[in-house]
Design a protein around this motif. Structure first.
Motif: not given
Length: 309
Positions: A53-59
């Motif tokens: 669920r997390i945004a790719p840039e925050q992974k």
């Protein structure tokens, strides 16, 4: 659906451990521990759900992911496989188990630092419980370097008092309390010390957390060196229950256990100090890069560092 399957698996594994323990493979629990079994599998499920669920840039990066998963997996391995059986028949193996659940695994989970991922993966009712006023007030007290240090030392060292250790090893309930207290004390301590956020996102400065992570090493050295260098057989339980390796004498077993309790934790405490100081350095560099000097301010360059101030 997956939550229900984990609960169902817990019931099945519990029944198998009760009625056909001798027929279970090595990777099944020797003694079923519901909090550890459910906690490990639900944490893995919530992690995977949060990562989806997390945004790719925050992974989180791969290294953080590996630290977290290795920490979680090692807790499960030493507490919910037949490793637990052999850890009850040699003191040095018991100390390996204790160092993993109280030091190494919490250290890895803290380095992984997955609050943002788990927040997206946990059910809403769990999130509400974690954000409740009671939990918030309790965390304000316990997640302070001094209480965290005290809890960590107590949950580690009180079980090494020979009479207490003997009582815990012969009492299944006390044995479970011993392991869970070591795990929770380690998680609390390392999540405070290795919090990667600068102040004020974190409540305390990098230096305060670095000091806590380093100073806790000295009481540990005192206790573990006493065990390793003692000429008395402090832990008679392992002679009573039968040693897995009869060729290893009680004093040699005790010396190995003391060294395991002494050297790897000391290395992790030193590593925590270096990690915290490096985080402080990187935080200062980031702050300087975003600093906008006021009108009329003079900027000079420190020749020996190359940094502008």
């Amino acid at each position: 659906m997956l939550d229900f399957l984990i609960l169902l698996a817990a019931v099945i594994v519990d029944l198998l451990c009760r009625y056909v323990p001798a027929h279970l493979p090595y990777l099944f629990p020797f003694v079923f521990n519901a909090p550890v079994f459910l906690g490990s599998w639900f944490m893995l499920l919530w992690y995977l759900r949060g990562m989806a669920r997390i945004a790719p840039e925050q992974k989180p990066g791969r290294l953080r992911q590996w630290f977290f998963l290795l920490g979680l997996g090692s807790i499960y391995f030493v507490l919910q496989t037949h490793f637990e059986y052999i850890s009850q028949h040699m003191f040095f193996l018991n100390r390996i188990q204790a160092v993993v659940i109280g030091m190494a695994a919490p250290f890895g989970i803290a380095i992984g630092w997955m609050p943002e991922v788990l927040r997206l993966g946990v059910p809403p009712w769990v999130l509400r419980a974690c954000q409740s006023r009671v939990v918030h007030r309790l965390s304000r007290v316990l997640a302070h370097p001094l209480p965290a240090m005290a809890i960590f030392l107590i949950t580690t060292d009180v079980w090494l008092i020979p009479a207490v250790h003997f009582a815990a090893m012969i009492n299944p309930f006390l044995y479970a309390v011993m392991n869970l207290s070591c795990l929770l004390g380690g998680l609390l301590f390392w999540l405070v010390v290795l919090d990667p956020r600068p102040k004020p996102a974190a409540r305390f400065s990098y230096l305060a957390r670095a000091a806590a992570g380093f100073l806790v090493m000295f009481p540990q050295i005192a206790v573990s060196s006493y065990i390793a260098l003692s000429t008395d057989n402090l832990y008679s339980f392992y002679t009573l229950c039968g040693r897995l390796f009869p060729s290893i004498s009680p004093l040699y077993d005790q010396m190995l256990g003391g060294l395991i309790q002494w050297i790897p934790p000391g290395m992790m405490n030193t590593a925590a100090l270096l990690i915290s100081l490096n985080a402080l350095r990187l935080s200062d560099i980031k702050a300087e890069e975003s600093f906008v000097p006021p009108p009329g301010a003079k900027i000079y360059e420190a020749k020996w560092t190359g940094q502008k101030k």
